[in-house]
Design a protein around this motif. Structure first.
Motif: not given
Length: 408
Positions: A306-326
């Protein structure tokens, strides 16, 4: 609850032989072929014409071995004959569901020449992916469809490029090269995770484009894989076996050779005993699309690279929901948004938003002007952002207000 409640399609199949035409028929004798895809709700969606006629949307899924049609009624329209009924282990890695084997089905992935393949047809419709993603999804293109070619994944340009391995030249730096192991047509990567107290652990991870999360670890596969100090309990996603229960937290880091992802958002789930004792299916976890989208990727199934090349700010924080809604999308146009669940002690739960509530307005605008993924992005905004909703609860119209909060 996007980024917290993810769609997870892990299909682990008991032995069944499915065949098709020659390995390279999808390339039509060419050294390469290109396919456009849509990336929506953490899925790679490709346009497929089934039985030479029906236009459908299929998930490109490296974590599934076979091609699967979710809704049997589409196959029955063409009086499809089935010669086997086989059990499938679903995404909860324990519950068995059943599929029927249809032989030599005409499949055309738009961008490729039509081919014939054996496929699996779910005996019953076990999924509600349309409701979770807000768009029709009809099946999975598993790894067997692309076996013995090199798959190039370009998330930025939304292209899948298939290469004949005989004429493929591995990319040079800045691509990073990794050894993988291919088992039952699925790619596994051995790498390292950093845990609490400076503990480092070698792990085997499935590279899974059918999982809409960054990282999942099976915490019962090694005694060092303890849950982090801060985690939440809930449904990790939905797959062929139903809801996937588990925990969500952050580990210290995922280390991919020279690349490090600190405090990566991580799901935790126990692995079933049957998989724990099966060396052909054992793994410590998986890497999903939320992480993979940060790369351009080549998967060489033949040479197990497998070969990978990073794109942009590859190790920025992962966003997630902040409401608690499904939230589910219902109705003919999938634009009626209904609360399916709320996370305990979340902003939405504390605002007394309940399962069954219908969201009619958000931030003063009608909810049906949004696609589901756009609506869910509103709940990923900065902590402290005020959210205003108008909901319908049976015959009552209610106004609700809460502020977004980091849940992990």
């Amino acid at each position: 609850m996007k980024k917290l409640f993810e769609v997870l399609l892990v299909c682990i199949l008991l032995p069944v032989t499915l065949t098709g035409q020659s390995d390279f028929d999808i390339l039509s004798g060419q050294p390469r072929a290109s396919i456009s895809f849509q990336y929506a709700n953490n899925f790679i969606l490709v346009e497929v014409r089934l039985f030479g006629l029906l236009p459908m949307s299929f998930i490109f899924d490296t974590g599934a071995e076979h091609t699967i049609l979710f809704k049997r009624e589409f196959a029955d329209i063409f009086n499809t004959e089935y010669d086997l009924r086989v059990p499938i282990i679903g995404s909860d890695l324990s519950r068995e569901i059943y599929a029927l084997v249809a032989r030599s089905v005409d499949i055309e992935v738009i961008g490729l020449e039509p081919v014939q393949r054996d496929i699996l047809v779910l005996e019953d419709d076990y999924l509600t992916l349309d409701e979770i993603t807000g768009r029709p999804i009809h099946g999975i293109l598993g790894s067997s469809f692309f076996k013995n070619v090199v798959v190039q994944l370009d998330y930025k340009k939304q292209r899948l490029i298939l290469h004949n391995p005989a004429s493929f030249h591995p990319p040079s730096r800045p691509f990073h090269e990794y050894d993988i192991t291919v088992r039952s047509g699925k790619p596994y990567l051995r790498t390292e995770v950093s845990l609490a107290d400076d503990t480092k652990l070698d792990v085997v991870l499935l590279v899974d484009t059918g999982a809409g999360l960054p990282l999942l670890l099976h915490n019962n596969t090694d005694p060092k894989l303890d849950l982090p100090d801060h985690y939440i309990l809930g449904k990790l996603g939905l797959g062929l076996g139903g809801y996937v229960e588990g925990y969500l937290g952050r580990i210290e880091a995922l280390n991919l050779g020279e690349l490090t992802f600190p405090h990566i958002l991580t799901s935790f789930q126990d692995l079933s005993n049957s998989v724990m004792t099966d060396s052909t299916r054992f793994r410590n976890g998986l890497i999903g699309n939320q992480l993979l989208t940060r790369f351009q990727i080549y998967i060489d199934y033949v040479n197990e690279k497998m070969y990978i090349r990073t794109q942009g700010n590859y190790n920025k924080k992962f966003k997630m929901d902040k409401s608690g809604l499904v939230i589910f999308a219902l109705g003919q146009n999938l634009d009626i948004y209904v609360v399916q669940d709320t996370l305990a002690n979340s902003p939405a739960a504390n605002a007394d938003i309940r399962p069954g509530d219908v969201i009619r307005k958000i931030q003063g605008l009608p909810s049906n002007i949004y696609a589901l993924d756009n609506l869910l992005h509103i709940f990923q905004r900065r902590e402290g952002k005020a959210i205003r909703l108008v909901i319908q609860r049976k015959q009552e119209t209610l106004k609700k207000r809460f502020k977004l909060k980091e849940l992990i």
